[in-house]
Design a protein around this motif. Structure first.
Motif, mmCIF file in Angstrom:
data_model
loop_
_atom_site.group_PDB
_atom_site.id
_atom_site.type_symbol
_atom_site.label_atom_id
_atom_site.label_comp_id
_atom_site.label_asym_id
_atom_site.label_seq_id
_atom_site.Cartn_x
_atom_site.Cartn_y
_atom_site.Cartn_z
ATOM 1 N N GLU A 143 0.826 -1.205 0.000
ATOM 2 C CA GLU A 143 0.000 0.000 0.000
ATOM 3 C C GLU A 143 0.862 1.258 0.000
ATOM 4 O OE1 GLU A 143 -3.720 1.924 2.527
ATOM 5 O OE2 GLU A 143 -2.641 0.204 3.348
ATOM 6 N N LEU A 144 1.883 1.285 0.850
ATOM 7 C CA LEU A 144 2.750 2.463 0.905
ATOM 8 C C LEU A 144 3.580 2.586 -0.362
ATOM 9 C CD1 LEU A 144 3.665 4.951 2.366
ATOM 10 C CD2 LEU A 144 5.228 3.550 3.713
ATOM 11 N N ALA A 145 4.071 1.471 -0.875
ATOM 12 C CA ALA A 145 4.855 1.494 -2.115
ATOM 13 C C ALA A 145 4.027 2.092 -3.251
ATOM 14 C CB ALA A 145 5.322 0.088 -2.474
ATOM 15 N N LEU A 146 2.794 1.657 -3.388
ATOM 16 C CA LEU A 146 1.931 2.187 -4.452
ATOM 17 C C LEU A 146 1.622 3.663 -4.226
ATOM 18 C CD1 LEU A 146 -0.542 -0.820 -4.866
ATOM 19 C CD2 LEU A 146 1.390 -0.216 -6.361
ATOM 20 N N THR A 147 1.437 4.048 -2.977
ATOM 21 C CA THR A 147 1.149 5.438 -2.644
ATOM 22 C C THR A 147 2.292 6.371 -3.036
ATOM 23 O OG1 THR A 147 -0.264 4.752 -0.811
ATOM 24 C CG2 THR A 147 0.552 7.005 -0.739
ATOM 25 N N ILE A 148 3.530 5.887 -2.935
ATOM 26 C CA ILE A 148 4.673 6.752 -3.278
ATOM 27 C C ILE A 148 5.099 6.596 -4.737
ATOM 28 C CG2 ILE A 148 5.472 6.825 -0.897
ATOM 29 C CD1 ILE A 148 7.846 4.996 -1.801
ATOM 30 N N GLY A 149 4.310 5.850 -5.523
ATOM 31 C CA GLY A 149 4.562 5.785 -6.957
ATOM 32 C C GLY A 149 5.338 4.572 -7.447
ATOM 33 N N GLN A 150 5.553 3.595 -6.573
ATOM 34 C CA GLN A 150 6.222 2.369 -7.017
ATOM 35 C C GLN A 150 5.184 1.469 -7.692
ATOM 36 O OE1 GLN A 150 9.715 1.696 -6.454
ATOM 37 N NE2 GLN A 150 9.571 3.883 -6.048
ATOM 38 N N LYS A 151 5.627 0.648 -8.619
ATOM 39 C CA LYS A 151 4.714 -0.243 -9.334
ATOM 40 C C LYS A 151 4.378 -1.502 -8.528
ATOM 41 C CE LYS A 151 6.162 1.205 -13.972
ATOM 42 N NZ LYS A 151 5.473 2.428 -13.913
ATOM 43 N N GLY A 152 5.172 -1.799 -7.540
ATOM 44 C CA GLY A 152 4.964 -2.956 -6.670
ATOM 45 C C GLY A 152 5.747 -2.733 -5.397
#
Length: 82
Positions: A35-44
């Motif tokens: 969830e945090l990874a996606l929130t900061i713009g990571q694809k996974g």
């Protein structure tokens, strides 16, 4: 020739402190790594997982920390505290 005033071990400890604090605040906010990874713009969450756990010499850069601080509503300076 110039020599660094900081050794590799000190840098490693610095990154570990940041990762430990990011993880602490992420858990407090009840967010998953994904969830945090996606929130900061990571694809996974692969990179995020490596950075949070200091695996394969991966670590958060300033942009990551800024985005994480906004997502978690935590002052960025909190990530630097030992």
């Amino acid at each position: 020739m110039f020599t660094s005033n900081v050794d590799d071990e000190e840098i490693k400890n610095f990154y570990q402190t940041i990762s430990k604090n990011v993880k602490k605040y992420r858990i407090e906010k009840k967010m998953s790594q994904l969830e945090l990874a996606l929130t900061i713009g990571q694809k996974g969450n692969a990179f995020y997982n490596y950075a949070e756990n200091n695996t394969d010499n991966k670590h958060f850069n300033l942009e990551h920390l800024y985005k994480i601080s906004k997502a978690l509503e935590v002052d960025i300076n909190e990530f630097l505290k030992e």
